[in-house]
Every structure is written in C-alpha cells, then in structure tokens.
Design an enzyme around this catalytic site. Structure first.
Site, PDB file in Angstrom:
ATOM      1  N   HIS A 275      10.952  -5.081 -62.225  1.00  0.00           N
ATOM      2  CA  HIS A 275      10.644  -3.671 -62.430  1.00  0.00           C
ATOM      3  C   HIS A 275       9.231  -3.436 -62.954  1.00  0.00           C
ATOM      4  CE1 HIS A 275      14.933  -3.618 -61.897  1.00  0.00           C
ATOM      5  NE2 HIS A 275      14.899  -2.302 -61.787  1.00  0.00           N
ATOM      6  N   SER A 297      15.668   1.625 -59.488  1.00  0.00           N
ATOM      7  CA  SER A 297      15.849   0.520 -60.427  1.00  0.00           C
ATOM      8  C   SER A 297      17.296   0.063 -60.402  1.00  0.00           C
ATOM      9  CB  SER A 297      15.464   0.955 -61.843  1.00  0.00           C
ATOM     10  OG  SER A 297      16.498   1.723 -62.441  1.00  0.00           O
ATOM     11  N   ASP A 298      17.544  -1.125 -60.917  1.00  0.00           N
ATOM     12  CA  ASP A 298      18.921  -1.547 -61.138  1.00  0.00           C
ATOM     13  C   ASP A 298      19.317  -1.130 -62.549  1.00  0.00           C
ATOM     14  OD1 ASP A 298      21.413  -2.647 -60.712  1.00  0.00           O
ATOM     15  OD2 ASP A 298      20.667  -4.573 -60.018  1.00  0.00           O
ATOM     16  N   TRP A 299      20.550  -1.378 -62.888  1.00  0.00           N
ATOM     17  CA  TRP A 299      21.227  -0.861 -64.076  1.00  0.00           C
ATOM     18  C   TRP A 299      20.412  -1.072 -65.364  1.00  0.00           C
ATOM     19  CZ3 TRP A 299      25.662   1.927 -64.012  1.00  0.00           C
ATOM     20  CH2 TRP A 299      26.374   2.080 -65.201  1.00  0.00           C
ATOM     21  N   ALA A 300      19.883   0.006 -65.922  1.00  0.00           N
ATOM     22  CA  ALA A 300      19.215   0.003 -67.232  1.00  0.00           C
ATOM     23  C   ALA A 300      18.010  -0.933 -67.306  1.00  0.00           C
ATOM     24  CB  ALA A 300      20.218  -0.365 -68.335  1.00  0.00           C
TER      25      ALA A 300
END
Length: 736
Positions: A275, A297-300
């Site tokens: 990220h 984005s992926d989770w958090a």
C-alpha cells in the site's frame, strides 16, 4: 454508453462535487458500520441512523461484506461473538435496495458500489452454486469451465443485488505453506493466466453493466503469494526480474481481459508494503500495464502502515503515503478515519486536489461502466439462481478437478458391492471440501451448510450396494477410535482413509509445517497395518506431506477443495461412474522442505540437486491410457517476430472413453538470463473413445518465446528452442 460519453459524465459530475463528497467516494466501509448484529436473515439488519451517517454525511462510495450475525464465532477466533454469514437472496435484495435508496437521497445521487468476496460462487448468498476452489479449477485444465463459473457466479451475485466481486485471485501459488494457496490457479504462469482470464470473461462478458454481469477485482497486486516464511501477510523477497517474469504477467493478462479494479497486496515485497509502493502501484500498474480502473486497499491495510509496518509516524501520514502511492479507495473498514484524515491532508496541501480528482474519476468511471447510475430491475430469482444446469456444471467441474495420483494393480474403480470401511476426519463434513470463504469467512460453520448436499461418506452410501461402515466424528478434530478401525477392517474389503485439513483462510491458516497432524498419521499407520487395501483421499487447501502413507496405499486421490458437489464427484470416481482426468496444478512435495516448482532452473537439477516431488506438476491418472506421438514443428527456423505451429497426435490406448490434457512445454536452450528447464506454454483437453486418435495443434507466439532480459525488458533472443509434449522433443531455431 460508450467511453467518450462516460468520460464526459464523469467530468461533469466531478465538477459539481465538494471535497467531502470526493473523499467519500474514496471511502469503503464494512457492513457493520451501517448495521447492527441480528439473527441471520433478519429484516432490520441496517440501522437507519448509521446508514444515513455513512451515505449522506460521509458520502461513502462503497460498502462491503455480509452482515454481522449473532452467533458463536469462528473456531479460529473463539473470542468473536458474531460472524459474517450468508444471507438469503431476498434479504440481500432488501439490504442493497435500502443502501441504494439512501444514496438516491444524496445531493448528487451517486450510487454506492457494494463489494463481496464471491470467490467460488456467490459465497455469502444462501444456497448459491459454490464451485471448486481455484486450485481445483486449475486442476481441470478446462478454460471453458472457468468461463462458465464466471458466468454463473456473476449471475448469482447480481440476482442477490450485489454489484462488485472481489475475485479473481491472480497471485501465483508457488509457496505451499501459504494459507491462501488454494485461492490461486496454481504455480504456473500460463495456466493461471488462461484460467483467470477465462473466469473474468465469463463474469464480465462484453459489457459488465448487463443485468447478469458484474465487475471483477484482480487480487492481490502484487507478490503477496510468495512470503519467505510461508505465513500470510509476511514479507516476500522478490527481485524485480522475478517479479516481472512470474508475478506480474497474470495481472497484466487480467487487465487486458478487462478487469476494472485491483486489490492491493496486504504484505510487503523487498521491504516496501504493497500500500506504499508507488513503483508498483503507479509506475508499473499505470505506466507499463496500462491499467485505467481503480485500486482498492485490502482490509485496514492503510492504517497498518502506521500500526504494523511502522512506515508512517502517524495514521494521518499513513493515509498520505497510501494515497500518493496510488491507492484510490480505502477499505477502512470500521470507521471514517480515512475520510477525516484525507480531508485534512487536502486542506493542508499535503495531498493535491489533482490526486483526489484522479482517484474519484476512476471510481466514478467504473460505476458508470457497471451501469449503477442507470439501475435496472433485478433478475428474477427463478431461472437465474441455483439452476439445474448450473448445478450440473458445478458437478462436472468437481469431477474434472479430482486427481487420481496412484492406482496400484487397478484397485480403482471399486465394484459397487465392495464392503468399504470409511474413516478419517474429512470423510463426513461438507466444510472440508469447500474451505474458507464459504457461507462464513473461515468456512468452518458446518451447521450452516446445505444439508441436502452430500459428504464423501453420504455419497458413498448412496452409490454402494455393499456394506459401508464409518468410524469417525462429527467434527474435524473429534477423536477416532483407532482400535475400532483395526477391528472393523476385518469385516471389509477396502479402507477409504480420508485425511487432510480443516477449512481456513488468511492468517488463521498459518502453519509451521506441511506435515499432517500426528493423530492422522497414527490412524493411517494402523489402517495400513491391517493388510487391507487402503485408498487414501486427501482434502484441503494445500499439499500436506503424505509420502509414507501414499507409498504404502493402494490408491491415492487428491481432492483438494472440490466444492459443494465434491462428495458426489469423489464417489463417482471411486466407483467408476466417472473416469478421472484432473491434473496437478502444483508440484506435490515429497517432504516438508522439498519445495521446488516444476519450472526449476538448471542448477536445481545439477550435482546432486533434483526435482523430486511426490507427484509432479501435471500428474494425474485415468482409468484408460493415452499416448502422444508424431510431435512436429512446422518449420526448422523462424524469425524473432514469427509464430510457429506445432502439432501432435494423442491416442486413447485403453478400453474406456476418457479425457486427456495435452501439455506443451518449451525450453530456451541458451540465453542471457538462465531459463527454466521447461515452461508450460499451451494445453488442450480432448475427449477420446478407445482407440481414437486426434491431432492437436498449437501456435507459439513471440511472447511465448520471450523472457525478462538483463535490462528488465521482455525480449526474444535468437537461438535454439525445444518443444516437449509427453516423452517427445522437437527443436527449432529463432533467427534475427
């Protein structure tokens, strides 16, 4: 609506948007932000005040995930008091309609795009058609089945009122410890490319705004699948040449196939979190691969640049780093922190408005392309959901995904009147054939599975006219009375030993070793010691070490994760109602550290080094036999920019009709960068009657002969090439 019209509408809409409305479009939140935990399929799972806060006050552009239902949590996370569960079609329709009605009350009436992980069918919709997982689909070597899976999945997602599928995984599965191996199409670049792009084309068609189509999402860009220690969300050490040779081509193919969204790698490559990697997200993805859609984005993971990775000194800095690297939409997922922090960053001048406009334009473009601004009536449920035709396609996919790895003295197929003792932890559960992302995140809630579907045991009981005895438990880790197995074996002709793994995904599936649980090894040893023929069946998401068991078993069937129709498919093969034709899409290791892919480099088979898996990539037996002959290349010499045609004959030399996958490999004999011993470049599956011969043709292109050169550019070098099919090799020369 054509591209020019969409571009005009996006520019017009963007010109009317406030900063807050723009940043809202870049914000994606979990369903829990707008809902309250309720009983499954409750009518009032959305909290109206929370929904208004999200959509009207914070202008969120996307919502994801299934509702959080009140129930016992995952076996992997017992502290959870609730879990995201599948909902009925009717409830999903009401939930998504409520969300869009709220969006329609906003100032600019920009629709929300609702995302879901429908990775092997409409995962979170009750009674949907759930296919074999990707590792099994790869084992079919049947691109038509991948296309049909895409079609059926898109249709059932859209019937549910959902609009965006977080699939397909284009990571390459070359690290068998990795707990998401089963979400990939295996270790080979060409196989993953063909199967992945076929799925995308089926899912999206020529126009993913159609009522039965939906946009896909390539994940997880890039390098996620090759962690050094094998554990999920841990560092990968991948040089850029290797990245370009093995890990980027599948994503490039997915982009060319039209996938409009990309989900970003949750981990890091060479010290740079996915990220925060401007080089990957902007220079390569946009500049080189030509991606025009938006990244999510992926989770958090944006927060984790601060909390986990220690790359950012604050959460605010983490948002700045991610957005400036190339993240367009943030999967926050439980609050509006991204929204608040990004607004502050723009007002302070740390993030330019031009970058916001760029990201929002991409998001709005995909929403227009998906037809969300012109909502169409939902497809009728009848005739579009869990149809007989779709279920039969699923059953065929399951059959073609099962790999017969060993069949000593033709122990298989069994006669229907064979007395069979069934034992082992995977014999009588549906969840072990489906794995994670099935009804729930971890896929382990057996009580939520459709009980009309058959486990392996139940399918055997339906087919058998002999005595079937089962010794096992109701849960994966339930104790099995080994002494009872030994005693009962005396009354049976054959033992079916069903071993493997419990379901899992992501970090919950991290393991220290590929070795099987000791309890399973002890059960296997006792069963084999009875002297009765043992058929070993394995189920699970990765190749666990079975060498000592397989060497002593009479037959070995590698089931992996064949999906909801897997029980029937396995029974069909056991009893000869279906002739197996699955092929391994990965190299099956002999020992826990014996991890070498099939396309190994010359030094990996030199001076004592060997490629010595238990079962090689492409291995898979049949109840008939096949032979290839007459391999020919149409020319002895070609120019660097020319195609070359290759033909080979394949004959069914046995007594039964069967399907054979013809695999064509090449080897670049000498090159400026060391080349693999062989690389798969083409395959074709043919069905032949006994004695029938078919001529199979392939066309190799300059791209097939190319590699990433010293300067990190794709090149073709003049020189000699080998083509390999079966036991035959032919050569040709490339000239300048």
């Amino acid at each position: 609506m054509n591209a020019q019209e969409i571009e005009h509408k996006v520019k017009n809409l963007l010109s009317q948007m406030t900063l807050e409305e723009k940043v809202g479009q870049m914000t994606q939140v979990d369903f829990s932000v707008i809902g309250d935990p309720k009983e499954q399929n409750a009518e009032d799972q959305i909290n109206p005040a929370k929904l208004e806060d999200a959509v009207l006050k914070h202008h969120v552009g996307s919502i994801l995930n299934a509702p959080l239902n009140q129930q016992v949590g995952s076996i992997f996370h017992p502290s959870f008091t609730s879990a995201n569960n599948a909902q009925s079609v009717e409830i999903w329709r009401k939930l998504t309609r409520t969300v869009q009605d709220a969006a329609a009350r906003s100032r600019l009436k920009i629709p929300v795009i609702y995302g879901i992980d429908a990775i092997h069918g409409a995962t979170y919709t009750e009674n949907s058609v759930l296919f074999p997982q990707a590792i099994n689909m790869a084992a079919t070597f049947n691109a038509e089945l991948a296309f049909k899976e895409g079609e059926i999945t898109a249709r059932e997602v859209r019937v549910s009122g959902l609009q965006w599928n977080f699939s397909t995984v284009m990571d390459i599965g070359r690290q068998p410890l990795w707990p998401r191996l089963w979400e990939t199409f295996g270790e080979d670049v060409h196989l993953a490319t063909v199967m992945g792009t076929s799925y995308i084309k089926g899912h999206q068609g020529d126009n993913f705004s159609a009522v039965d189509k939906a946009p896909t999402c390539l994940k997880h860009y890039v390098g996620y699948s090759y962690p050094l220690n094998g554990k999920d969300r841990t560092p990968a050490w991948i040089g850029e040449r290797t990245l370009r040779e093995y890990f980027l081509p599948t994503f490039e193919a997915g982009i060319k196939a039209g996938s409009p969204t990309v989900m970003v790698n949750s981990a890091e490559v060479d010290g740079i979190p996915g990220h925060a990697n401007h080089h990957y997200l902007t220079t390569i993805l946009r500049g080189e691969l030509g991606f025009k859609g938006f990244t999510v984005s992926d989770w958090a993971d944006i927060k984790r640049l601060y909390t986990r990775d220690k790359m950012a000194a604050s959460e605010k800095e983490a948002v700045k780093i991610a957005v400036m690297a190339g993240i367009d939409m943030s999967m926050v997922p439980f609050d509006f922190s991204f929204y608040d922090l990004l607004i502050d960053l723009v007002k302070s001048g740390e993030v330019p408005m031009s970058r916001i406009d760029e990201a929002v334009s991409r998001i709005l473009t995909v929403k227009y392309q998906a037809g969300l601004f012109e909502p169409k009536p939902l497809l009728p449920i009848e005739g579009n959901f869990a149809t007989a035709e779709a279920i039969e396609t699923n059953r065929q996919a399951a059959r073609e995904s099962i790999i017969l790895a060993k069949n000593d003295h033709n122990i298989l197929p069994l006669k229907k009147d064979t007395n069979i003792l069934v034992t082992g932890p995977t014999a009588n559960l549906l969840n072990v054939m489906n794995g994670g992302w099935t009804i729930t995140w971890q896929g382990d809630a057996e009580d939520l599975y459709p009980q009309e579907k058959l486990t392996v045991l139940e399918a055997i009981q339906e087919k058998s006219t002999g005595k079937v005895t089962y010794i096992g438990g109701d849960a994966f880790d339930a104790p099995i009375d080994v002494q009872q197995v030994v005693e009962e074996a005396k009354n049976h002709d054959v033992i079916l030993l069903s071993l493997g793994e419990k379901p899992y995904t992501e970090t919950a599936g991290n393991i220290e070793s590929l070795n099987l649980d000791q309890a399973q090894v002890e059960l296997a040893n006792a069963a084999i010691a009875t002297g009765k023929p043992v058929i070993l069946l394995t189920l699970g998401g990765r190749p666990r070490i079975i060498t000592s068991i397989a060497e002593r078993a009479s037959g070995v069937i590698l089931g992996f994760l064949p999906g909801m129709e897997g029980g029937e498919a396995i029974a069909d093969i056991l009893y000869g109602d279906y002739n197996p034709n699955g092929k391994l899409p990965v190299s099956y290791p002999r020992n826990t550290n014996g991890i070498t892919p099939y396309d190994y480099k010359p030094m990996e088979s030199f001076e004592g080094n060997t490629y010595n898996p238990l079962y090689a990539f492409g291995h898979g037996l049949s109840y008939t036999t096949f032979a290839t002959s007459g391999l020919k290349a149409e020319k002895e010499k070609i120019r660097m920019d020319e195609n070359i045609n290759v033909t080979v004959n394949v004959k069914n030399t046995g007594a039964l009709t069967g399907k054979e996958t013809v695999l064509l490999y090449i080897n670049d004999v000498a090159a400026s960068v060391t080349r693999p011993n062989k690389q798969l470049k083409a395959f074709k599956k043919v069905e032949l009657n006994p004695g029938q011969t078919e001529s199979v043709s392939f066309t190799l292109t300059p791209h097939d002969l190319s590699f990433i050169g010293v300067d990190l550019k794709r090149i073709v070098e003049p020189g000699d090439f080998k083509v390999m099919v079966g036991n035959e090799i032919v050569g040709f020369t490339v000239t300048e």
